[in-house]
Design a protein around this motif. Structure first.
Motif, PDB file in Angstrom:
ATOM      1  N   VAL A  41      14.096 -43.372  17.864  1.00  0.00           N
ATOM      2  CA  VAL A  41      14.029 -42.960  16.463  1.00  0.00           C
ATOM      3  C   VAL A  41      13.961 -44.213  15.601  1.00  0.00           C
ATOM      4  O   VAL A  41      14.700 -45.169  15.819  1.00  0.00           O
ATOM      5  N   PHE A  42      13.080 -44.199  14.627  1.00  0.00           N
ATOM      6  CA  PHE A  42      12.889 -45.310  13.699  1.00  0.00           C
ATOM      7  C   PHE A  42      13.040 -44.798  12.282  1.00  0.00           C
ATOM      8  O   PHE A  42      12.820 -43.615  12.015  1.00  0.00           O
ATOM      9  N   ALA A  43      13.393 -45.693  11.378  1.00  0.00           N
ATOM     10  CA  ALA A  43      13.485 -45.338   9.956  1.00  0.00           C
ATOM     11  C   ALA A  43      12.778 -46.406   9.141  1.00  0.00           C
ATOM     12  O   ALA A  43      12.964 -47.604   9.371  1.00  0.00           O
ATOM     13  N   LEU A  44      11.949 -45.976   8.210  1.00  0.00           N
ATOM     14  CA  LEU A  44      11.276 -46.907   7.322  1.00  0.00           C
ATOM     15  C   LEU A  44      11.109 -46.250   5.962  1.00  0.00           C
ATOM     16  O   LEU A  44      11.214 -45.030   5.830  1.00  0.00           O
ATOM     17  N   ARG A  45      10.870 -47.080   4.963  1.00  0.00           N
ATOM     18  CA  ARG A  45      10.682 -46.548   3.609  1.00  0.00           C
ATOM     19  C   ARG A  45       9.483 -45.617   3.624  1.00  0.00           C
ATOM     20  O   ARG A  45       8.419 -45.964   4.130  1.00  0.00           O
ATOM     21  N   ASP A  46       9.669 -44.423   3.058  1.00  0.00           N
ATOM     22  CA  ASP A  46       8.650 -43.382   3.118  1.00  0.00           C
ATOM     23  C   ASP A  46       7.632 -43.528   1.982  1.00  0.00           C
ATOM     24  O   ASP A  46       7.280 -42.556   1.317  1.00  0.00           O
ATOM     25  N   VAL A  47       7.165 -44.759   1.783  1.00  0.00           N
ATOM     26  CA  VAL A  47       6.171 -45.027   0.744  1.00  0.00           C
ATOM     27  C   VAL A  47       5.200 -46.080   1.277  1.00  0.00           C
ATOM     28  O   VAL A  47       5.604 -47.197   1.605  1.00  0.00           O
ATOM     29  N   CYS A  48       3.928 -45.730   1.353  1.00  0.00           N
ATOM     30  CA  CYS A  48       2.918 -46.688   1.801  1.00  0.00           C
ATOM     31  C   CYS A  48       2.860 -47.860   0.821  1.00  0.00           C
ATOM     32  O   CYS A  48       2.839 -47.654  -0.399  1.00  0.00           O
ATOM     33  N   SER A  49       2.818 -49.068   1.355  1.00  0.00           N
ATOM     34  CA  SER A  49       2.770 -50.254   0.487  1.00  0.00           C
ATOM     35  C   SER A  49       1.408 -50.430  -0.176  1.00  0.00           C
ATOM     36  O   SER A  49       1.260 -51.233  -1.091  1.00  0.00           O
ATOM     37  N   HIS A  50       0.415 -49.669   0.249  1.00  0.00           N
ATOM     38  CA  HIS A  50      -0.907 -49.783  -0.347  1.00  0.00           C
ATOM     39  C   HIS A  50      -1.137 -48.742  -1.448  1.00  0.00           C
ATOM     40  O   HIS A  50      -1.527 -49.078  -2.557  1.00  0.00           O
ATOM     41  N   ALA A  51      -0.862 -47.461  -1.132  1.00  0.00           N
ATOM     42  CA  ALA A  51      -1.216 -46.407  -2.085  1.00  0.00           C
ATOM     43  C   ALA A  51      -0.021 -45.628  -2.625  1.00  0.00           C
ATOM     44  O   ALA A  51      -0.196 -44.715  -3.408  1.00  0.00           O
ATOM     45  N   GLU A  52       1.187 -45.988  -2.189  1.00  0.00           N
ATOM     46  CA  GLU A  52       2.413 -45.350  -2.674  1.00  0.00           C
ATOM     47  C   GLU A  52       2.420 -43.836  -2.469  1.00  0.00           C
ATOM     48  O   GLU A  52       2.773 -43.074  -3.360  1.00  0.00           O
ATOM     49  N   VAL A  53       2.014 -43.399  -1.272  1.00  0.00           N
ATOM     50  CA  VAL A  53       2.121 -41.997  -0.867  1.00  0.00           C
ATOM     51  C   VAL A  53       3.070 -41.919   0.321  1.00  0.00           C
ATOM     52  O   VAL A  53       3.386 -42.933   0.953  1.00  0.00           O
ATOM     53  N   ALA A  54       3.530 -40.721   0.641  1.00  0.00           N
ATOM     54  CA  ALA A  54       4.517 -40.526   1.704  1.00  0.00           C
ATOM     55  C   ALA A  54       3.937 -40.800   3.084  1.00  0.00           C
ATOM     56  O   ALA A  54       2.989 -40.140   3.519  1.00  0.00           O
ATOM     57  N   LEU A  55       4.517 -41.767   3.782  1.00  0.00           N
ATOM     58  CA  LEU A  55       4.097 -42.063   5.151  1.00  0.00           C
ATOM     59  C   LEU A  55       4.494 -40.949   6.108  1.00  0.00           C
ATOM     60  O   LEU A  55       3.847 -40.739   7.128  1.00  0.00           O
ATOM     61  N   SER A  56       5.549 -40.220   5.780  1.00  0.00           N
ATOM     62  CA  SER A  56       6.042 -39.171   6.674  1.00  0.00           C
ATOM     63  C   SER A  56       5.015 -38.058   6.881  1.00  0.00           C
ATOM     64  O   SER A  56       5.136 -37.267   7.812  1.00  0.00           O
ATOM     65  N   GLU A  57       3.987 -38.015   6.054  1.00  0.00           N
ATOM     66  CA  GLU A  57       2.939 -37.008   6.199  1.00  0.00           C
ATOM     67  C   GLU A  57       1.806 -37.486   7.109  1.00  0.00           C
ATOM     68  O   GLU A  57       0.835 -36.768   7.330  1.00  0.00           O
ATOM     69  N   GLY A  58       1.937 -38.704   7.648  1.00  0.00           N
ATOM     70  CA  GLY A  58       0.881 -39.269   8.490  1.00  0.00           C
ATOM     71  C   GLY A  58       1.077 -38.990   9.964  1.00  0.00           C
ATOM     72  O   GLY A  58       2.040 -38.365  10.386  1.00  0.00           O
ATOM     73  N   GLU A  59       0.141 -39.474  10.762  1.00  0.00           N
ATOM     74  CA  GLU A  59       0.151 -39.301  12.210  1.00  0.00           C
ATOM     75  C   GLU A  59       0.961 -40.426  12.870  1.00  0.00           C
ATOM     76  O   GLU A  59       0.925 -41.576  12.425  1.00  0.00           O
TER      77      GLU A  59
END
Length: 112
Positions: A41-59
């Motif tokens: 299990v990993f934890a990271l800020r749920d905001v893309c550093s490029h477009a400021e959208v939720a990373l948790s919605e990615g693959e």
């Protein structure tokens, strides 16, 4: 085990995080993506550093998470981008799994 001085807080049961997937949570007003892959299990800020959208919605694959908007990928272990368009890393956080529950610390420190 975690001590109060290390800042670990119980976030959710491990079973709530899909295998090879992510779960969006908030810890002290900080958006966090909890990601489970390869038994870890990993934890990271749920905001893309490029477009400021939720990373948790990615693959999730190969210890990376891919931003759904422009395809930037981030290493789950370091937060560093592994391909463009992102060039800046996202913060990662320490994780512990204990008694079936996931605990996260937003404070800097060594990984266990």
């Amino acid at each position: 085990m975690s001590g109060a001085g290390e800042g670990f807080v119980k976030v959710c049961p491990l079973a709530e995080i899909p295998e090879d997937g992510a779960l969006a949570v908030e810890i002290d007003d900080t958006p966090v993506a909890l990601v489970r892959t390869g038994g870890e299990v990993f934890a990271l800020r749920d905001v893309c550093s490029h477009a400021e959208v939720a990373l948790s919605e990615g693959e999730v694959y190969n210890h990376t998470i891919e931003c759904w908007l422009h395809g930037s990928c981030f290493d789950l272990r370091t937060g560093k981008p592994t391909n463009p368009p992102a060039t800046a890393p996202v913060p990662t956080y320490r994780v512990r799994v204990s008694d079936g529950d996931v605990h996260v610390s937003l404070r800097p420190g060594p990984q266990d």
